[in-house]
Design a protein around this motif. Structure first.
Motif, short mmCIF file in Angstrom:
data_model
loop_
_atom_site.label_atom_id
_atom_site.label_comp_id
_atom_site.label_asym_id
_atom_site.label_seq_id
_atom_site.Cartn_x
_atom_site.Cartn_y
_atom_site.Cartn_z
N THR A 246 0.86 -1.21 2.28
CA THR A 246 2.14 -0.72 2.81
C THR A 246 2.00 0.00 4.15
O THR A 246 3.00 0.39 4.74
CB THR A 246 2.79 0.23 1.80
OG1 THR A 246 1.91 1.34 1.54
CG2 THR A 246 3.06 -0.49 0.48
N VAL B 48 4.01 -7.64 -3.26
CA VAL B 48 4.23 -6.37 -2.59
C VAL B 48 5.71 -6.14 -2.29
O VAL B 48 6.20 -4.99 -2.33
CB VAL B 48 3.38 -6.29 -1.30
CG1 VAL B 48 3.83 -7.33 -0.27
CG2 VAL B 48 3.42 -4.89 -0.70
N PRO C 168 10.37 -5.76 2.90
CA PRO C 168 9.30 -5.43 3.85
C PRO C 168 9.02 -6.59 4.79
O PRO C 168 9.08 -7.75 4.41
CB PRO C 168 8.10 -5.17 2.94
CG PRO C 168 8.35 -6.04 1.75
CD PRO C 168 9.84 -6.09 1.56
N VAL D 252 7.89 -2.50 -2.80
CA VAL D 252 8.45 -1.68 -1.72
C VAL D 252 9.83 -2.17 -1.27
O VAL D 252 10.41 -1.59 -0.35
CB VAL D 252 7.50 -1.64 -0.51
CG1 VAL D 252 6.18 -1.00 -0.90
CG2 VAL D 252 7.26 -3.03 0.05
N THR E 78 10.52 -1.85 7.12
CA THR E 78 11.54 -2.14 6.13
C THR E 78 12.83 -2.61 6.81
O THR E 78 13.37 -1.89 7.66
CB THR E 78 11.84 -0.91 5.27
OG1 THR E 78 10.64 -0.51 4.59
CG2 THR E 78 12.92 -1.22 4.23
N THR F 90 -0.16 -9.07 4.21
CA THR F 90 1.25 -8.73 4.38
C THR F 90 1.89 -9.38 5.61
O THR F 90 3.00 -9.03 5.99
CB THR F 90 1.41 -7.19 4.47
OG1 THR F 90 0.47 -6.66 5.40
CG2 THR F 90 1.16 -6.56 3.11
#
Length: 334
Positions: free
Chosen positions: A312, A163, A183, A167, A317, A212
């Protein structure tokens, strides 16, 4: 579904309920369905469903349970009805586990999630029975749902170390600098599980949260909580650290309010808030500390390709600048 304490007396069968179902009304600790029929002259050993908080299996702090029935209103089990105190304990456990879980490498998180999928596969028959009863499906249809849930868990396990490539990355800047975005997990996420899809929908909303690096407080489907409570047993016997996932059962509205307003919860997934007024009230409560909110109604068919939007949804970020060229390579990031 009526509430009753853990010490409620045995009660007579309801009209329309089978004698077999009536026999399952055991007084005490929220007994559930037996794993196999008892031999003549032997009492069946019924399953006791419990909450899952901090890697342990406590009974509800209030001692309350509630009836869970199948699509034909036949009694299946007594599930624990979590209280606000249980919800607060779950948040404390999730916050305690967050640093260690977020600090693991993405590859290691993928290994741990894959181990969960292995454990799910090994208990396929149990989950097939529970999903069939919870959702009123045939055994064949329930088996397809369980297979899809296992596949979905594997799918998210594979995304853990990918991921960041989707991103994150290098950003073009005008100057002698590197500018990199990566991220990072948001923190503690409260997840209201889908009410109708007791396993596949549950996996589809829970797996991306922890894949995540977030930790989760999950409120199981109010009317079909048993697959979620059995999933807790899978998580406890896998490599997943205690507190990364905490599972509560009970009244969705009763638990969602305090969790949405909790100052140590960073994000909120409202998938299981089917009442628009409830969803709106939870959004208002979540705004007090600027929680990220994923609104209900963003998913249709749980069997469809899930995409990456849930991966996401609960990421932040971080951007890092680093000097290059004439400023030297020894500059610090900031």
């Amino acid at each position: 579904m009526s509430d009753k304490s853990a010490k409620a007396p045995q009660k007579p069968a309801k009209p329309g309920r089978s004698a077999k179902a009536a026999k399952k009304d055991q007084p005490g600790t929220g007994a559930g369905t037996a794993t196999a029929p008892a031999r003549p002259g032997r009492l069946a050993v019924f399953k006791t469903y419990k909450l899952y908080v901090g890697g342990k299996f406590p009974r509800s702090e209030s001692g309350r349970v509630y009836e869970v029935t199948d699509s034909e209103d036949q009694w299946l089990a007594n599930a624990p009805r979590a209280s606000r105190k249980d919800a607060r304990d779950a948040v404390v456990a999730a916050r305690k586990a967050f640093g260690g879980w977020a600090g693991k490498t993405a590859y290691n998180r993928g290994q741990i999630l894959y181990r969960v999928a292995e454990m799910l596969e090994g208990r396929r028959e149990q989950f097939t029975e529970e999903v069939a009863a919870a959702e009123g499906l045939s055994r064949a249809a329930a088996a397809e749902v369980v297979d899809a849930a296992v596949d979905r868990w594997v799918w998210y396990a594979g995304w853990t170390d990918k991921v960041a490539q989707i991103v994150g990355g290098g950003n073009p800047v005008a100057g002698p600098f590197f500018n990199l975005s990566s991220p990072e997990p948001t923190g503690v996420v409260t997840v209201l599980a889908p009410q109708e899809s007791s396993l596949l929908g549950l996996v589809s909303v829970l797996a991306p949260v922890i894949a995540t690096g977030n930790t989760a407080v999950l409120v199981a489907s109010e009317k079909a909580p048993l697959p979620a409570l059995s999933l807790a047993e899978v998580l406890a016997t896998s490599d997943l650290p205690g507190g990364v996932v905490n599972i509560l059962s009970g009244r969705t509205e009763e638990l969602a309010g305090p969790l949405a307003a909790h100052q140590d919860v960073n994000a909120l997934d409202l998938t299981g808030a089917e009442d628009p007024q409830l969803a709106k009230a939870l959004e208002v409560a979540a705004a007090d500390n600027l929680k990220r909110v994923l609104r209900p109604g963003t998913d249709g068919d749980w069997h469809a390709d899930p995409g990456t939007h849930r991966l996401t949804a609960f990421l932040e970020t971080k951007t890092v600048w680093h000097p290059t060229g004439s400023l030297g390579a020894s500059g610090s990031a900031y």
